[in-house]
Design a protein around this motif. Structure first.
Motif, PDB file in Angstrom:
ATOM      1  N   SER A 112      15.887  -3.274  21.229  1.00 34.81           N
ATOM      2  CA  SER A 112      15.300  -4.624  21.276  1.00 34.81           C
ATOM      3  C   SER A 112      15.784  -5.668  22.048  1.00 34.81           C
ATOM      4  O   SER A 112      15.278  -6.493  22.790  1.00 34.81           O
ATOM      5  CB  SER A 112      15.185  -4.962  19.697  1.00 34.81           C
TER       6      SER A 112
ATOM      7  N   VAL B  51      26.646  -7.098  23.386  1.00 36.43           N
ATOM      8  CA  VAL B  51      25.736  -5.946  23.474  1.00 36.43           C
ATOM      9  C   VAL B  51      26.577  -4.756  23.541  1.00 36.43           C
ATOM     10  O   VAL B  51      26.337  -3.596  22.978  1.00 36.43           O
ATOM     11  CB  VAL B  51      24.861  -6.060  24.453  1.00 36.43           C
TER      12      VAL B  51
ATOM     13  N   SER C 136      15.459   1.142   6.387  1.00 40.61           N
ATOM     14  CA  SER C 136      15.732   2.100   7.577  1.00 40.61           C
ATOM     15  C   SER C 136      15.095   3.471   6.922  1.00 40.61           C
ATOM     16  O   SER C 136      15.352   4.288   5.863  1.00 40.61           O
ATOM     17  CB  SER C 136      17.245   2.223   7.779  1.00 40.61           C
TER      18      SER C 136
ATOM     19  N   THR D 199      17.668   6.418   8.285  1.00 41.24           N
ATOM     20  CA  THR D 199      19.160   6.595   7.906  1.00 41.24           C
ATOM     21  C   THR D 199      19.602   7.791   6.967  1.00 41.24           C
ATOM     22  O   THR D 199      20.642   8.411   7.157  1.00 41.24           O
ATOM     23  CB  THR D 199      19.733   5.268   7.488  1.00 41.24           C
TER      24      THR D 199
ATOM     25  N   LYS E 235      24.277  10.356  12.069  1.00 40.47           N
ATOM     26  CA  LYS E 235      24.690   9.122  11.837  1.00 40.47           C
ATOM     27  C   LYS E 235      25.904   9.322  11.012  1.00 40.47           C
ATOM     28  O   LYS E 235      25.773  10.088   9.910  1.00 40.47           O
ATOM     29  CB  LYS E 235      23.921   8.178  11.052  1.00 40.47           C
TER      30      LYS E 235
ATOM     31  N   ASN F 179      23.258   1.338   9.245  1.00 35.05           N
ATOM     32  CA  ASN F 179      23.220   0.631   9.941  1.00 35.05           C
ATOM     33  C   ASN F 179      23.811  -0.648   9.320  1.00 35.05           C
ATOM     34  O   ASN F 179      24.393  -1.328  10.386  1.00 35.05           O
ATOM     35  CB  ASN F 179      21.821   0.241  10.229  1.00 35.05           C
TER      36      ASN F 179
ATOM     37  N   PHE G 286      12.605  -9.469  14.728  1.00 36.72           N
ATOM     38  CA  PHE G 286      12.897  -8.204  14.961  1.00 36.72           C
ATOM     39  C   PHE G 286      11.947  -7.253  15.185  1.00 36.72           C
ATOM     40  O   PHE G 286      11.515  -6.400  16.420  1.00 36.72           O
ATOM     41  CB  PHE G 286      14.069  -7.574  14.130  1.00 36.72           C
TER      42      PHE G 286
HETATM   43  N1  3HC Z   1      15.614  -1.808  18.821  1.00 33.17           N
HETATM   44  C1  3HC Z   1      14.294  -0.933  19.051  1.00 33.17           C
HETATM   45  N2  3HC Z   1      14.056  -0.097  17.733  1.00 33.17           N
HETATM   46  C2  3HC Z   1      14.557  -0.171  16.692  1.00 33.17           C
HETATM   47  C3  3HC Z   1      16.182  -0.806  16.738  1.00 33.17           C
HETATM   48  C4  3HC Z   1      16.351  -1.525  17.851  1.00 33.17           C
HETATM   49  N3  3HC Z   1      17.493  -2.283  17.789  1.00 33.17           N
HETATM   50  N4  3HC Z   1      16.592  -0.383  15.643  1.00 33.17           N
HETATM   51  C5  3HC Z   1      15.814   0.374  15.022  1.00 33.17           C
HETATM   52  N5  3HC Z   1      14.555   0.622  15.635  1.00 33.17           N
HETATM   53  C6  3HC Z   1      13.652   1.608  15.315  1.00 33.17           C
HETATM   54  C7  3HC Z   1      14.082   3.139  15.203  1.00 33.17           C
HETATM   55  O1  3HC Z   1      13.876   3.649  16.556  1.00 33.17           O
HETATM   56  C8  3HC Z   1      13.311   3.458  14.459  1.00 33.17           C
HETATM   57  O2  3HC Z   1      11.847   3.693  14.959  1.00 33.17           O
HETATM   58  P1  3HC Z   1      11.149   5.279  15.396  1.00 33.17           P
HETATM   59  O3  3HC Z   1      10.965   6.137  14.104  1.00 33.17           O
HETATM   60  O4  3HC Z   1       9.771   4.768  16.069  1.00 33.17           O
HETATM   61  O5  3HC Z   1      12.421   5.611  16.545  1.00 33.17           O
HETATM   62  C9  3HC Z   1      12.870   2.419  13.475  1.00 33.17           C
HETATM   63  O6  3HC Z   1      13.186   1.213  14.016  1.00 33.17           O
HETATM   64  C10 3HC Z   1      13.429   2.364  11.928  1.00 33.17           C
HETATM   65  O7  3HC Z   1      15.043   2.332  12.114  1.00 33.17           O
HETATM   66  P2  3HC Z   1      15.989   3.431  11.794  1.00 33.17           P
HETATM   67  O8  3HC Z   1      17.271   2.369  11.412  1.00 33.17           O
HETATM   68  O9  3HC Z   1      15.539   4.089  10.380  1.00 33.17           O
HETATM   69  O10 3HC Z   1      16.246   4.394  12.901  1.00 33.17           O
HETATM   70  P3  3HC Z   1      17.406   5.311  13.273  1.00 33.17           P
HETATM   71  O11 3HC Z   1      18.104   5.757  12.194  1.00 33.17           O
HETATM   72  O12 3HC Z   1      17.146   5.989  14.492  1.00 33.17           O
HETATM   73  O13 3HC Z   1      18.659   4.023  13.778  1.00 33.17           O
HETATM   74  C11 3HC Z   1      19.646   3.127  15.756  1.00 33.17           C
HETATM   75  C12 3HC Z   1      18.137   2.991  14.890  1.00 33.17           C
HETATM   76  C13 3HC Z   1      20.742   2.494  14.795  1.00 33.17           C
HETATM   77  C14 3HC Z   1      19.476   2.656  16.851  1.00 33.17           C
HETATM   78  C15 3HC Z   1      19.682   4.736  16.082  1.00 33.17           C
HETATM   79  O14 3HC Z   1      18.640   5.054  16.738  1.00 33.17           O
HETATM   80  C16 3HC Z   1      20.955   5.005  16.885  1.00 33.17           C
HETATM   81  O15 3HC Z   1      21.962   4.943  16.554  1.00 33.17           O
HETATM   82  N6  3HC Z   1      20.812   5.257  18.276  1.00 33.17           N
HETATM   83  C17 3HC Z   1      21.488   5.565  19.168  1.00 33.17           C
HETATM   84  C18 3HC Z   1      22.275   4.477  19.714  1.00 33.17           C
HETATM   85  C19 3HC Z   1      21.201   3.536  20.451  1.00 33.17           C
HETATM   86  O16 3HC Z   1      20.223   3.857  20.984  1.00 33.17           O
HETATM   87  N7  3HC Z   1      21.749   2.193  20.890  1.00 33.17           N
HETATM   88  C20 3HC Z   1      20.821   1.403  21.540  1.00 33.17           C
HETATM   89  C21 3HC Z   1      21.585   0.676  22.486  1.00 33.17           C
HETATM   90  S1  3HC Z   1      22.236   1.362  23.813  1.00 33.17           S
HETATM   91  C22 3HC Z   1      23.270   0.313  24.664  1.00 33.17           C
HETATM   92  O17 3HC Z   1      23.120  -0.818  24.216  1.00 33.17           O
HETATM   93  C23 3HC Z   1      24.077   0.714  25.847  1.00 33.17           C
HETATM   94  C24 3HC Z   1      24.811  -0.279  26.408  1.00 33.17           C
HETATM   95  O18 3HC Z   1      25.599   0.569  27.527  1.00 33.17           O
HETATM   96  C25 3HC Z   1      23.944  -1.121  27.116  1.00 33.17           C
END
Ligand code: 3HC
Length: 319
Positions: free
Chosen positions: A112, A131, A208, A211, A220, A224, A270
């Motif tokens: 997001s 970030v 979540s 999770t 994980k 979160n 969010f």
């Molecule tokens: N933005 C968009 N969607 C989000 C979100 C966010 N910040 N946080 C959660 N969601 C979504 C999840 O994807 C899930 O939707 P889905 O089932 O359609 O995928 C829903 O909201 C429910 O959230 P949950 O917490 O249950 O989902 P997760 O267990 O997947 O946890 C997460 C979310 C913590 C982001 C996990 O997916 C994760 O750790 N992902 C890997 C790390 C990642 O993707 N980080 C993003 C930033 S990368 C970055 O910043 C790189 C840098 O170098 C720029």
């Protein structure tokens, strides 16, 4: 040896996870585990690629050559992170083009945070400091993820993220000790980026949907809310050190728990952003679609070259 039944396979799989034995691409795994990893890793990869866009906006506007070079290096790193992660997704049998189509169609998510505009040079510092700082908090535990290729990709990613976070904090610290206008620019940027950075960690644990299972599968290692709290506890003293004020009237160090108590996140905002109604969602996806279409000739040329090399190798081996 007869075919093992599903119950045996699932029990043996969970025993490996519980005993910290990495799951590798050719190992048996529950389909739900595979699908969870394809979902998370592909969305992680999308975040890396889309995450380049807010920073790309400032490459031509960097205040000096050193800042421009550092920003270019960081953006290039993010492209490489996306590459590792798309490659990790392919080890699960996912098709890279399908995952990218899912991003373009809106079916797949990306973080997001990248749907907020980068309005001033201070934002380049905030993206690095906050970030990438939040990304590090989330990605270091992923180095111990039960799925081997993801865990190994994270080791290299985290080394580069540390540089990203440091260069961002340096930008902000410079501004914070600069002219009153520079200090104000840094504070105004912190006011815009603080809460969206907390949202990066995802919904509260109670909301979540993934999770609990992801913890059980050791995808994980922390929830979160645990990671969010760790991020706040580390980052607030950094802000204080450079004289910036975190925009949270409820922020207070709790002597009993040893953690910072902080205010309620605006979850309506969010979910609005996650659902595609943020300030820059449309712009980001349009930029990605244009890049994908305009870059088709590069991909075609690379495939043609690889096929020609393969033909040459075949001829060599045939003689
Ligand atoms: N933005 C968009 N969607 C989000 C979100 C966010 N910040 N946080 C959660 N969601 C979504 C999840 O994807 C899930 O939707 P889905 O089932 O359609 O995928 C829903 O909201 C429910 O959230 P949950 O917490 O249950 O989902 P997760 O267990 O997947 O946890 C997460 C979310 C913590 C982001 C996990 O997916 C994760 O750790 N992902 C890997 C790390 C990642 O993707 N980080 C993003 C930033 S990368 C970055 O910043 C790189 C840098 O170098 C720029």
């Amino acid at each position: 040896m007869g075919e093992k039944d599903l119950e045996t396979l699932e029990r043996e799989f969970q025993e490996k996870v519980d005993n910290e034995i990495k799951i590798e691409p050719k190992d048996w795994m529950p389909d739900a585990y595979r699908q969870t990893l394809i979902r998370q890793i592909s969305q992680h990869a999308h975040s890396e690629i889309v995450g380049q866009l807010p920073e790309g906006n400032w490459v031509t506007r960097a205040p000096n050559l050193r800042r421009k070079a550092v920003l270019l290096a960081k953006i290039q790193d993010e492209a490489g992170h996306g590459l590792y992660l798309y490659s990790a997704v392919e080890t699960l049998g996912a098709d890279r083009e399908d995952t990218i189509d899912d991003l373009h169609s809106g079916k797949a998510k990306y973080s997001s945070i990248f749907n907020y505009p980068s309005l001033t040079w201070a934002d380049m510092g905030m993206i690095g400091w906050l970030v990438d700082g939040a990304a590090i908090m989330n990605q270091v535990p992923l180095c111990r993820c039960s799925y081997g290729p993801y865990a190994r990709a994270m080791v290299r990613v985290c080394k580069e993220e540390s540089f990203h976070q440091r260069q961002g904090f340096e930008i902000v610290a410079e501004l914070a000790k600069g002219t009153p206008e520079q200090r104000e620019m840094a504070q105004e940027s912190l006011n815009r980026w603080w809460w969206p950075s907390l949202m990066m960690f995802g919904p509260n644990d109670a909301d979540s949907k993934h999770t609990e299972q992801s913890m059980n599968w050791k995808i994980k290692r922390h929830t979160n809310d645990e990671l969010r709290q760790m991020f706040v506890d580390v980052t607030v003293p950094q802000a204080e050190q450079i004289g910036l004020k975190v925009p949270d009237k409820d922020l207070k160090f709790n002597e009993e728990t040893g953690h910072y108590d902080f205010g309620e996140i605006n979850w309506d905002e969010f979910w609005q952003v996650v659902k595609g109604h943020g300030m820059c969602n449309k712009e980001r996806i349009s930029a990605r679609k244009n890049a994908w279409e305009n870059g088709k000739w590069v991909r075609d040329a690379a495939v043609a070259y690889a096929e020609k090399q393969a033909d040459k190798q075949d001829v060599k081996e045939a003689v």
